[in-house]
Design a protein around this motif. Structure first.
Motif, PDB file in Angstrom:
ATOM      1  N   GLU A 162      -5.306  11.997  -7.599  1.00  0.00           N
ATOM      2  CA  GLU A 162      -5.176  11.279  -6.346  1.00  0.00           C
ATOM      3  C   GLU A 162      -3.988  11.825  -5.508  1.00  0.00           C
ATOM      4  OE1 GLU A 162      -6.955   7.060  -8.039  1.00  0.00           O
ATOM      5  OE2 GLU A 162      -4.898   7.367  -7.789  1.00  0.00           O
ATOM      6  N   LEU A 163      -2.926  12.212  -6.145  1.00  0.00           N
ATOM      7  CA  LEU A 163      -1.775  12.779  -5.345  1.00  0.00           C
ATOM      8  C   LEU A 163      -2.420  13.952  -4.849  1.00  0.00           C
ATOM      9  CD1 LEU A 163       1.190  12.764  -4.553  1.00  0.00           C
ATOM     10  CD2 LEU A 163       1.707  13.869  -6.735  1.00  0.00           C
ATOM     11  N   ARG A 179      -0.895   3.078  -6.052  1.00  0.00           N
ATOM     12  CA  ARG A 179      -0.282   4.119  -7.103  1.00  0.00           C
ATOM     13  C   ARG A 179      -1.262   5.237  -7.053  1.00  0.00           C
ATOM     14  NH1 ARG A 179       1.564   1.761 -11.414  1.00  0.00           N
ATOM     15  NH2 ARG A 179       1.188   3.189 -13.053  1.00  0.00           N
ATOM     16  N   LEU A 180      -0.705   6.570  -7.417  1.00  0.00           N
ATOM     17  CA  LEU A 180      -1.517   7.565  -7.222  1.00  0.00           C
ATOM     18  C   LEU A 180      -1.081   8.409  -8.447  1.00  0.00           C
ATOM     19  CD1 LEU A 180      -0.682   8.826  -3.493  1.00  0.00           C
ATOM     20  CD2 LEU A 180      -2.380   7.442  -4.309  1.00  0.00           C
ATOM     21  N   SER A 233       0.867  -1.244   0.021  1.00  0.00           N
ATOM     22  CA  SER A 233       0.247   0.007  -0.029  1.00  0.00           C
ATOM     23  C   SER A 233       0.979   1.263   0.035  1.00  0.00           C
ATOM     24  CB  SER A 233      -0.710  -0.036   1.240  1.00  0.00           C
ATOM     25  OG  SER A 233      -1.576   1.238   1.297  1.00  0.00           O
ATOM     26  N   THR A 234       0.501   1.953  -1.130  1.00  0.00           N
ATOM     27  CA  THR A 234       1.070   3.508  -1.202  1.00  0.00           C
ATOM     28  C   THR A 234       0.982   4.233   0.080  1.00  0.00           C
ATOM     29  OG1 THR A 234       1.325   3.356  -3.407  1.00  0.00           O
ATOM     30  CG2 THR A 234       1.728   5.451  -2.273  1.00  0.00           C
ATOM     31  N   GLY A 235      -0.373   3.970   0.860  1.00  0.00           N
ATOM     32  CA  GLY A 235      -0.663   4.902   1.684  1.00  0.00           C
ATOM     33  C   GLY A 235       0.069   4.488   2.950  1.00  0.00           C
ATOM     34  N   ALA A 257      -4.361   8.486   1.005  1.00  0.00           N
ATOM     35  CA  ALA A 257      -4.083   7.440  -0.029  1.00  0.00           C
ATOM     36  C   ALA A 257      -4.670   6.152   0.067  1.00  0.00           C
ATOM     37  CB  ALA A 257      -2.549   7.454  -0.123  1.00  0.00           C
ATOM     38  N   ARG A 302      -4.560   2.363  -1.912  1.00  0.00           N
ATOM     39  CA  ARG A 302      -3.899   2.330  -3.236  1.00  0.00           C
ATOM     40  C   ARG A 302      -2.273   2.103  -3.373  1.00  0.00           C
ATOM     41  NH1 ARG A 302      -6.918   7.125  -2.684  1.00  0.00           N
ATOM     42  NH2 ARG A 302      -8.797   7.243  -3.934  1.00  0.00           N
ATOM     43  N   ALA A 326      -1.204  12.300   4.478  1.00  0.00           N
ATOM     44  CA  ALA A 326      -1.521  12.220   2.792  1.00  0.00           C
ATOM     45  C   ALA A 326      -1.778  10.608   2.781  1.00  0.00           C
ATOM     46  CB  ALA A 326      -0.027  12.430   2.390  1.00  0.00           C
ATOM     47  N   SER A 343      -4.236  13.658  -1.799  1.00  0.00           N
ATOM     48  CA  SER A 343      -3.679  13.060  -0.799  1.00  0.00           C
ATOM     49  C   SER A 343      -2.729  14.103   0.107  1.00  0.00           C
ATOM     50  CB  SER A 343      -2.878  11.931  -1.043  1.00  0.00           C
ATOM     51  OG  SER A 343      -3.439  10.882  -1.607  1.00  0.00           O
TER      52      SER A 343
END
Length: 216
Positions: A110-111, A105-106, A65-67, A100, A103, A96, A114
């Protein structure tokens, strides 16, 4: 050029952030000597070095997870960065990361969402507003431009480049401001005429993001 912010981009982003700060450490110290404790350059350099080292040990598979990684960065910043900057940068990344979510990838849209959520958390922690002469004055216009570029359909590269330019403008706009937050506020009118060191390092953060996206 990256089309999305992935874990690999985030790790590169923080490494580039540290590289810029390390090269500009004396500049940040000079700014902070004028209106602060003269330790912003040292604290940022030392703290980011620790964060980058921890990230290099962090396992980040393609499904991670990017988050979660952003929140991991936020927690590392809280323990590694000294001075007033630590809790603020930590809040930015924790907020942020929470936005996120799961996910991996953002995209630009989405970026922007975040980072706006990160700014909300930063404001909650530091009670900053536009014109207070803080890092918020560089980050807020950067995120606003990022959002506008995303809404206009710009790709991630052009959107983050525009955000970096907006951060530079926001940083320079702090010079004529009267400080209303932090140690600089104790100086009253003597704070006028100096670029805020927090705005300067925050601009480096956004520049590093644009460079990481462009390089991928």
């Amino acid at each position: 050029m990256a089309t999305a912010v992935t874990n690999e981009v985030i790790i590169d982003w923080l490494a580039r952030f540290h590289d810029i700060v390390a090269k500009q450490r004396a500049y940040l110290t000079e700014l902070d000597s004028a209106i602060g404790d003269a330790d912003h350059g040292v604290n940022m350099d030392r703290g980011l070095a620790q964060v980058v080292e921890m990230l290099q040990r962090q396992a980040t598979g393609p499904d991670a997870s990017t988050g979660a990684l952003l929140q991991h960065v936020g927690n590392d910043l809280l323990t590694s960065l000294g001075g007033a900057a630590g809790p603020l940068y930590s809040a930015l990344f924790l907020g942020a990361g929470a936005a996120a979510g799961e996910r991996t990838r953002l995209n630009a849209d989405e970026l922007a969402d975040s980072l706006r959520a990160g700014l909300v958390e930063l404001v909650r922690r530091g009670s900053s507003e536009s014109g207070d002469k803080t890092m918020f004055d560089a980050l807020d216009p950067a995120v606003e431009i990022l959002r506008k570029a995303a809404d206009d359909g710009a790709g991630l590269g052009p959107a983050t480049a525009a955000a970096a330019a907006a951060a530079v403008t926001g940083r320079e706009a702090t010079a004529p401001m009267l400080a209303r937050k932090g140690r600089a506020s104790y100086l009253g009118e003597r704070s006028i005429g100096h670029v805020d060191p927090g705005a300067a390092s925050a601009t480096m953060l956004v520049i590093a993001l644009a460079e990481a996206v462009a390089q991928e």
